[in-house]
Design a protein around this motif. Sequence first.
Motif, PDB file in Angstrom:
ATOM      1  N   GLY A  31      31.806 -10.249  30.960  1.00 43.38           N
ATOM      2  CA  GLY A  31      31.787 -10.400  31.901  1.00 43.38           C
ATOM      3  C   GLY A  31      31.132 -10.696  32.939  1.00 43.38           C
ATOM      4  N   ARG A  32      29.636 -10.108  33.037  1.00 42.94           N
ATOM      5  CA  ARG A  32      28.850 -10.096  33.760  1.00 42.94           C
ATOM      6  C   ARG A  32      27.805 -11.410  34.178  1.00 42.94           C
ATOM      7  N   SER A  33      27.928 -11.834  32.461  1.00 42.38           N
ATOM      8  CA  SER A  33      27.233 -13.474  32.576  1.00 42.38           C
ATOM      9  C   SER A  33      27.676 -14.200  33.076  1.00 42.38           C
ATOM     10  N   LEU A  34      29.920 -14.429  33.121  1.00 44.39           N
ATOM     11  CA  LEU A  34      30.345 -15.400  33.645  1.00 44.39           C
ATOM     12  C   LEU A  34      31.081 -14.963  34.616  1.00 44.39           C
ATOM     13  N   ALA A  35      30.778 -13.981  35.522  1.00 43.68           N
ATOM     14  CA  ALA A  35      31.650 -13.298  36.713  1.00 43.68           C
ATOM     15  C   ALA A  35      31.486 -15.190  37.898  1.00 43.68           C
ATOM     16  N   TYR A  36      31.109 -15.817  37.322  1.00 41.75           N
ATOM     17  CA  TYR A  36      31.005 -17.284  39.005  1.00 41.75           C
ATOM     18  C   TYR A  36      32.101 -17.768  37.600  1.00 41.75           C
ATOM     19  N   SER A  37      32.810 -17.257  36.692  1.00 43.35           N
ATOM     20  CA  SER A  37      34.312 -17.828  37.094  1.00 43.35           C
ATOM     21  C   SER A  37      35.739 -17.318  36.729  1.00 43.35           C
ATOM     22  N   ASP A  38      36.172 -17.479  36.927  1.00 41.59           N
ATOM     23  CA  ASP A  38      37.634 -17.153  37.096  1.00 41.59           C
ATOM     24  C   ASP A  38      37.275 -16.692  35.892  1.00 41.59           C
ATOM     25  N   VAL A  39      37.847 -17.023  35.150  1.00 45.80           N
ATOM     26  CA  VAL A  39      38.315 -16.531  33.143  1.00 45.80           C
ATOM     27  C   VAL A  39      37.275 -14.851  33.376  1.00 45.80           C
ATOM     28  N   GLY A  40      35.530 -15.302  33.883  1.00 45.08           N
ATOM     29  CA  GLY A  40      34.824 -13.751  33.851  1.00 45.08           C
ATOM     30  C   GLY A  40      35.406 -13.091  34.097  1.00 45.08           C
ATOM     31  N   ALA A  41      36.190 -12.848  35.809  1.00 41.70           N
ATOM     32  CA  ALA A  41      35.843 -12.263  36.587  1.00 41.70           C
ATOM     33  C   ALA A  41      37.220 -10.868  35.778  1.00 41.70           C
ATOM     34  N   ALA A  42      37.557 -12.287  35.150  1.00 41.60           N
ATOM     35  CA  ALA A  42      39.477 -11.413  34.339  1.00 41.60           C
ATOM     36  C   ALA A  42      38.672 -10.473  33.015  1.00 41.60           C
ATOM     37  N   ILE A  43      37.713 -11.482  32.138  1.00 41.28           N
ATOM     38  CA  ILE A  43      37.090 -10.096  30.577  1.00 41.28           C
ATOM     39  C   ILE A  43      37.037  -9.147  31.640  1.00 41.28           C
ATOM     40  N   SER A  44      35.985  -9.072  32.492  1.00 34.60           N
ATOM     41  CA  SER A  44      35.386  -7.931  33.165  1.00 34.60           C
ATOM     42  C   SER A  44      36.693  -6.966  32.947  1.00 34.60           C
ATOM     43  N   ALA A  45      37.674  -6.889  33.347  1.00 35.64           N
ATOM     44  CA  ALA A  45      38.622  -5.894  33.273  1.00 35.64           C
ATOM     45  C   ALA A  45      39.343  -5.165  32.031  1.00 35.64           C
ATOM     46  N   VAL A  46      38.627  -6.135  30.819  1.00 36.84           N
ATOM     47  CA  VAL A  46      39.188  -5.621  29.246  1.00 36.84           C
ATOM     48  C   VAL A  46      37.802  -4.465  29.076  1.00 36.84           C
ATOM     49  N   GLU A  47      38.894  -3.393  28.747  1.00 36.12           N
ATOM     50  CA  GLU A  47      38.001  -2.025  28.419  1.00 36.12           C
ATOM     51  C   GLU A  47      36.699  -2.618  26.837  1.00 36.12           C
ATOM     52  N   ALA A  48      35.819  -2.177  27.867  1.00 38.10           N
ATOM     53  CA  ALA A  48      34.959  -2.860  26.223  1.00 38.10           C
ATOM     54  C   ALA A  48      34.335  -1.562  25.369  1.00 38.10           C
ATOM     55  N   GLY A  49      35.048  -0.050  25.502  1.00 38.57           N
ATOM     56  CA  GLY A  49      34.438   0.574  24.622  1.00 38.57           C
ATOM     57  C   GLY A  49      35.301   0.309  23.341  1.00 38.57           C
ATOM     58  N   GLY A  50      35.365   1.059  22.143  1.00 36.17           N
ATOM     59  CA  GLY A  50      36.276   0.513  20.877  1.00 36.17           C
ATOM     60  C   GLY A  50      35.377  -0.998  19.825  1.00 36.17           C
ATOM     61  N   ASP A  51      36.178  -0.619  19.475  1.00 37.81           N
ATOM     62  CA  ASP A  51      35.812  -1.967  18.116  1.00 37.81           C
ATOM     63  C   ASP A  51      35.980  -2.391  18.534  1.00 37.81           C
ATOM     64  N   PHE A  52      36.005  -3.707  16.970  1.00 39.71           N
ATOM     65  CA  PHE A  52      36.868  -5.201  17.389  1.00 39.71           C
ATOM     66  C   PHE A  52      37.899  -4.979  17.063  1.00 39.71           C
ATOM     67  N   ASP A  53      38.765  -4.514  16.591  1.00 38.78           N
ATOM     68  CA  ASP A  53      39.873  -4.757  16.148  1.00 38.78           C
ATOM     69  C   ASP A  53      41.162  -3.887  17.679  1.00 38.78           C
ATOM     70  N   GLU A  54      40.080  -3.147  18.219  1.00 39.11           N
ATOM     71  CA  GLU A  54      40.942  -2.875  19.858  1.00 39.11           C
ATOM     72  C   GLU A  54      40.802  -3.992  20.795  1.00 39.11           C
ATOM     73  N   GLN A  55      39.567  -4.189  20.223  1.00 41.16           N
ATOM     74  CA  GLN A  55      38.752  -5.273  21.521  1.00 41.16           C
ATOM     75  C   GLN A  55      39.938  -6.388  21.433  1.00 41.16           C
ATOM     76  N   MET A  56      40.174  -7.004  20.407  1.00 42.92           N
ATOM     77  CA  MET A  56      40.712  -8.463  20.387  1.00 42.92           C
ATOM     78  C   MET A  56      42.179  -7.946  21.011  1.00 42.92           C
ATOM     79  N   PRO A  57      43.225  -7.131  20.719  1.00 48.34           N
ATOM     80  CA  PRO A  57      43.904  -7.244  21.316  1.00 48.34           C
ATOM     81  C   PRO A  57      44.104  -7.340  22.504  1.00 48.34           C
ATOM     82  N   ALA A  58      43.983  -6.630  23.195  1.00 52.11           N
ATOM     83  CA  ALA A  58      43.513  -6.210  24.444  1.00 52.11           C
ATOM     84  C   ALA A  58      43.478  -7.555  25.019  1.00 52.11           C
ATOM     85  N   LEU A  59      41.443  -7.900  24.854  1.00 56.18           N
ATOM     86  CA  LEU A  59      41.140  -9.255  25.163  1.00 56.18           C
ATOM     87  C   LEU A  59      41.503 -10.508  24.657  1.00 56.18           C
TER      88      LEU A  59
END
Lengths: 167, 336
Positions: free
Chosen positions: B243-271
């Motif tokens: 999210g920080r690397s893509l902060a210049y774009s709208d999609v970067g701002a959107a994915i910054s809101a995804v809670e980063a904790g947890g493993d892939f199985d938790e990250q993927m549905p949230a993303l």
Amino acid sequence: MMESIISTMAEQLGPAFVVLGAALAAGFAGSGSAWGIGIANEAAAGIMTEDPKKFVSALILLALPGTQGIYGFLVAIFALLKAGIIGSPVSVTVWQGVALGAAWLPIAIAGFYSAIWQGKSSAASILLISKRPEQMGKAMILPAMCETYAVLGLLVSLLMLNGIKIG
Amino acid sequence: MPRNDAYGYAVARIRALEPQLFDPSQLQRMIDADDSDAALKILAESGYARWMNEGARYDSALEAELCAAFDEFAAFVPDRGLIDIFRIPYDFHNVKVLLKSAFRARTGGKKRYDLLTRLGSISPDDLVSRMESEEYGLLPWGLSVLLPSCASMWEQNADIVEIERVLDSGMFAAVISLADSLEFPGVISWGRARIDSENIRNLLRMKRFGFDASAAASFLHGGGTVTVAALVPLMSDQFEAWGRSLAYSDVGAAISAVEAGGDFDEQMPALERTLDDFCSSVVANARYSSTAPENITAYLWGKEMEIKNIRTILVSKGTKTNREGVKGMMRRGYFG
């Protein structure tokens, strides 16, 4: 001979300006109304395709831009009466004709544009009542705001017509 | 007359159709239902009832509902491309099914025509007859070029993953080309948002499976707001930093809101949920216009999200997923 031609032209040029002005007042304001109603009509047809019971509410809202056409018609009739083109004949000079003819401008311009924008406002209000029929009162007030400027145009045109002395 | 003025009727009709969409309270009732039968009963109280025949699978009902929406919109929307842009992915799905069936048939396997969907812009029957007779010439969306090339790729190395990759790239190229040709700014932004979303989704999957950056680049699609060149370096970063690397774009701002904790199985549905909501947000403002063509995109995308939500709930009833988890997977859809 030449004097006679100029005299005839001077007699007819005044009424000609009045006829032109009346035609433009009715024509522009009427065209604006037709355009505005057309815009609102599309929205009305859209919601009635899914919910025909909205006909009455939609009809009231889509009729609002029609008033400008009536105002243009009134100004045209008043100008024609004043110049004696309908009713009792009176003599109108070229300059009186130009002045009477120019009185069409306020209602024609204000009527034309306000009717189109009122049509767009009415269309938006029709969308509003498609979801919230209980908001009909507010939905009518919003497009009526555009009406204010058509009424001002009508008043100025009538005041101008009234202020020109004939005879 | 400005082109938008042609949409007064269509937008009004959409407003009148809005009450038929599932609102969050109806979805909540389905989530709270005790089992799948109770959830299906709630579904049967809605417009979906017309497709829920005795013994029919709910998947067929969901597909029939979306197909009916596409057909209904095609009848009154001035630019058919606004509906086709949603149907292109289903055309490519059908093409993949037919190609895999054809390849399988050569080795004595069974054709899986039962997996074809009616949601595409080309009828399945038409597509089958064209592919069986190898008459690709009149197929739209660049398929006339892609299909012979896929067939020759199969002949050379039988690499189905590579064929899928080529078809996916072709699909997104067709989507963005159609969006550009329509010349509606909101639709173009939505098309680009979909490509950005797909790229970021792919990137996380590839990171999970340990792809290297050079291999990952070929699975990303051009045409989004974030270039492939800007995405590839993310493979070496932690997901939390994307999210920080893509902060210049709208999609970067959107994915910054995804809670980063947890493993892939938790990250993927949230993303995935965040990216779908991001696409919804791109056309959400069209709702304030009585003539914007983007209203069509917003409604049809909202309908797709509604069906995705219903499918998620019904599947969760079978897998006994906890209700809070299911609630967290719900897309915002049309109602925001």
